[in-house]
Write an enzyme that holds these catalytic residues in place. Structure first.
Site, PDB file in Angstrom:
ATOM      1  CB  CYS A   1      -0.877  -0.013   1.245  1.00  0.00           C
ATOM      2  SG  CYS A   1      -1.961   1.420   1.401  1.00  0.00           S
TER       3      CYS A   1
ATOM      4  CG  HIS B   1      -5.630  -2.478  -1.031  1.00  0.00           C
ATOM      5  ND1 HIS B   1      -4.590  -3.069  -0.345  1.00  0.00           N
ATOM      6  CD2 HIS B   1      -5.401  -1.144  -0.946  1.00  0.00           C
ATOM      7  CE1 HIS B   1      -3.782  -2.130   0.131  1.00  0.00           C
ATOM      8  NE2 HIS B   1      -4.246  -0.950  -0.231  1.00  0.00           N
TER       9      HIS B   1
ATOM     10  CG  HIS C   1      -7.301   2.717   1.304  1.00  0.00           C
ATOM     11  ND1 HIS C   1      -6.507   2.938   2.406  1.00  0.00           N
ATOM     12  CD2 HIS C   1      -6.494   2.093   0.400  1.00  0.00           C
ATOM     13  CE1 HIS C   1      -5.284   2.462   2.191  1.00  0.00           C
ATOM     14  NE2 HIS C   1      -5.250   1.938   0.979  1.00  0.00           N
TER      15      HIS C   1
HETATM   16 NI    NI Z   1      -3.645   1.058  -0.023  1.00  0.00          NI
END
Ligand code: NI
Length: 174
Positions: free
Chosen positions: A92, A134, A138
């Site tokens: 990330c 993913h 967030h």
């Molecule tokens: Ni990320």
């Protein structure tokens, strides 16, 4: 245009929950362009608005080899996720240098608006499916390291603090 600053874990702003985008207008398109630029510059495959401290439901992705297939998801909703899951390694831009295994659905179907405000439905599998899940996390204020053990998270926080100190020292030296 300078790239946007990417928040780093464990910045508490990464845990804010994003609100729906009210209008797909020129102002939003400017933000989209800056996010894409920031993602490409950082050599990432995805970036959520949360990571640049904008708490709106907006994601940019490019998983293509040539880095020329930007995908823009405004107000994305996962309408289906395969029950089959797989453990894969993730990283990330908000947790630089850290890679670890996270279990994700093999395939997802996501509905979102594009940069013109048109509705689109995307059926994704492989790396794109992982990336979408993913980035959607967030928007809910969740960073992938939160799937890991408390022990690992503690070690990651220590590493991030060290990286922060090094960056500050580097900045002071000019
Ligand atoms: Ni990320």
């Amino acid at each position: 245009m300078p790239a946007l600053t990417i928040l780093r874990y464990p910045d508490p702003r990464l845990h804010k929950v994003a609100q729906p985008v009210a209008a797909v207008d020129d102002r939003l398109r400017e933000l989209i362009d800056r996010m894409l630029e920031t993602m490409y510059e950082a050599q990432g495959i995805g970036l959520a608005a949360t990571q640049v401290d904008v708490h709106q439901r907006l994601i940019v992705i490019d998983v293509s080899e040539e880095r020329n297939e930007p995908l823009v998801l405004v107000n994305p909703e996962i309408v289906w996720a395969s029950p089959d899951k797989r453990l894969g390694e993730e990283g990330c831009l908000s947790v630089p240098g850290i890679y670890d295994g996270v279990e994700r659905s093999l395939a997802v179907k996501v509905r979102a608006l594009d940069r013109e405000g048109r509705e689109q439905t995307i059926e994704a599998e492989g790396i794109l499916a992982v990336c979408i899940q993913h980035e959607m996390d967030h928007l809910q204020g969740k960073v992938f390291v939160e799937y890991l053990s408390m022990f690992k998270r503690g070690r990651i926080k220590t590493k991030m603090a060290k990286l922060q100190r090094e960056d500050e020292r580097y900045a002071q030296q000019g």
